[in-house]
Design an enzyme around this catalytic site. Structure first.
Site, short mmCIF file in Angstrom:
data_model
loop_
_atom_site.label_atom_id
_atom_site.label_comp_id
_atom_site.label_asym_id
_atom_site.label_seq_id
_atom_site.Cartn_x
_atom_site.Cartn_y
_atom_site.Cartn_z
N TYR A 1 -7.69 26.42 24.28
CA TYR A 1 -6.43 26.74 24.93
C TYR A 1 -5.34 26.84 23.86
O TYR A 1 -4.91 25.85 23.29
CB TYR A 1 -6.04 25.68 25.95
N PRO B 1 -5.27 39.55 50.73
CA PRO B 1 -3.99 39.45 51.44
C PRO B 1 -4.12 38.77 52.80
O PRO B 1 -3.26 37.97 53.18
CB PRO B 1 -3.56 40.92 51.58
N GLY C 1 -7.00 30.98 43.55
CA GLY C 1 -7.48 32.20 42.90
C GLY C 1 -8.34 33.06 43.80
O GLY C 1 -9.18 32.57 44.55
N GLY C 2 -8.13 34.38 43.73
CA GLY C 2 -9.02 35.33 44.38
C GLY C 2 -8.86 35.50 45.88
O GLY C 2 -9.77 35.99 46.55
N PHE C 3 -7.71 35.14 46.43
CA PHE C 3 -7.50 35.31 47.87
C PHE C 3 -7.20 36.78 48.18
O PHE C 3 -6.48 37.45 47.45
CB PHE C 3 -6.32 34.46 48.33
N PHE D 1 -8.86 26.96 39.75
CA PHE D 1 -8.20 28.05 40.46
C PHE D 1 -8.11 27.79 41.97
O PHE D 1 -8.73 28.49 42.77
CB PHE D 1 -8.93 29.38 40.22
N PRO D 2 -7.32 26.78 42.40
CA PRO D 2 -7.23 26.45 43.83
C PRO D 2 -6.66 27.56 44.69
O PRO D 2 -6.86 27.56 45.91
CB PRO D 2 -6.33 25.22 43.85
#
Length: 290
Positions: free
Chosen positions: A66, A222, A218-220, A215-216
């Site tokens: 990081y 709409p 992430g990737g939703f 990623f709580p």
């Protein structure tokens, strides 16, 4: 630095030989944009780390990749000498390139170098927990982890690593790792919208192994985001608060590591994760990823 004994949402979990707060902190966002370079506000980044420990958090997730070599330096500057209660988890298996990519680096010599770099940058003689990162930026990928994980086992036997975990892995790779040496955690992408590891989480819980989702939100899609926002609005909460609270209530072996570079946002995350979700809200949220 001394840690406080403040109660945090979710209570604690035994990670290896350490009792850690289920609400932890992920340091990735302390680096610059795209996890490259130093933070825009170095003093603010140091303040977040101090606030996390003062709030009672005893599990911090990081990696020397990081920045690279940014978040570990910040952690050392802010918190060293570390409280006895603090467990710092790091990961190896990838480097950074000039374009901000994450090329794999899993040869034995690569892993040995990364472990040594983490030891130096964190200022410790033994790493509490090292996760073997597999797969790529698209997620877990099939293939053997035996050589890479075996290298970490050798380093563990040499006294440089206390506990081992795996990250971005398939169930088959977890089984393979466990045939080589014990693991204390699995770190994969998992949230309300991405529930591929549902069965795995329950299996790991039965074995006393932690599951650390990243990623709580992430990737939703709409539509999924709209459903989450609707539940949050009815509860007078933020979507992130609901997502974190759902994860904590999903299974007792789930450990959270939400990241932020803001002390105010850190406190919001802590308060939000303590939200008690009513049964009807949980039922609606469960339908998001199914």
């Amino acid at each position: 630095m001394e840690a406080s004994s403040t109660s945090l949402p979710g209570g604690t979990w035994t990670l290896g030989d350490s009792s850690v707060t289920r609400f932890g902190y992920g340091a990735m966002q302390l680096a610059g944009p795209w996890v490259m370079g130093p933070p825009a506000d170095r003093d603010g980044a140091l303040a977040v780390l101090c606030e996390a420990v003062e709030a009672g958090i005893t599990h911090i997730d990081t990696s020397d990749a990081y920045g690279p070599r940014v978040t570990n330096d910040l952690i050392r500057e802010a918190l060293h000498p570390y409280p006895d209660s603090l467990l710092i988890a790091t990961k190896v298996g990838a480097n950074r390139d000039a374009q901000g990519g994450w090329p794999t680096a899993r040869r034995p010599e690569d892993l040995r170098k990364q472990v040594q770099e983490n030891l130096r940058s964190l200022g410790v003689e033994v790493l509490d927990l090292v996760n073997m990162r597999m797969g790529d930026a698209n997620g877990p990928q099939p293939g053997s982890l035996a050589e890479a994980f075996g290298t970490l086992v050798e380093l563990q036997k040499e006294g440089l690593i206390r506990h081992l975990g795996v990250s971005n892995v398939t169930p088959e790779q977890i089984d393979e790792a466990q045939r080589i040496a014990p693991i204390v955690c699995v770190q994969n992408m998992y949230n309300l919208a991405h529930r591929y590891d549902d069965n795995l989480i329950d299996q790991l819980a039965a074995q006393g192994i932690a599951y650390v989702p990243f990623f709580p939100l992430g990737g939703f899609t709409p539509l999924q985001s709209e459903t989450l926002s609707g539940v949050a609005k009815r509860l007078g909460a933020t979507p992130m608060s609901v997502a974190l609270a759902w994860l904590l209530q999903r299974s007792p072996n789930i450990l959270l590591i939400p990241g932020t570079s803001s002390t105010a946002h850190l406190r919001e995350n802590i308060d939000g994760a303590a939200l008690s979700l009513p049964e009807e809200a949980v039922a609606e949220l469960d339908r998001i990823g199914r």
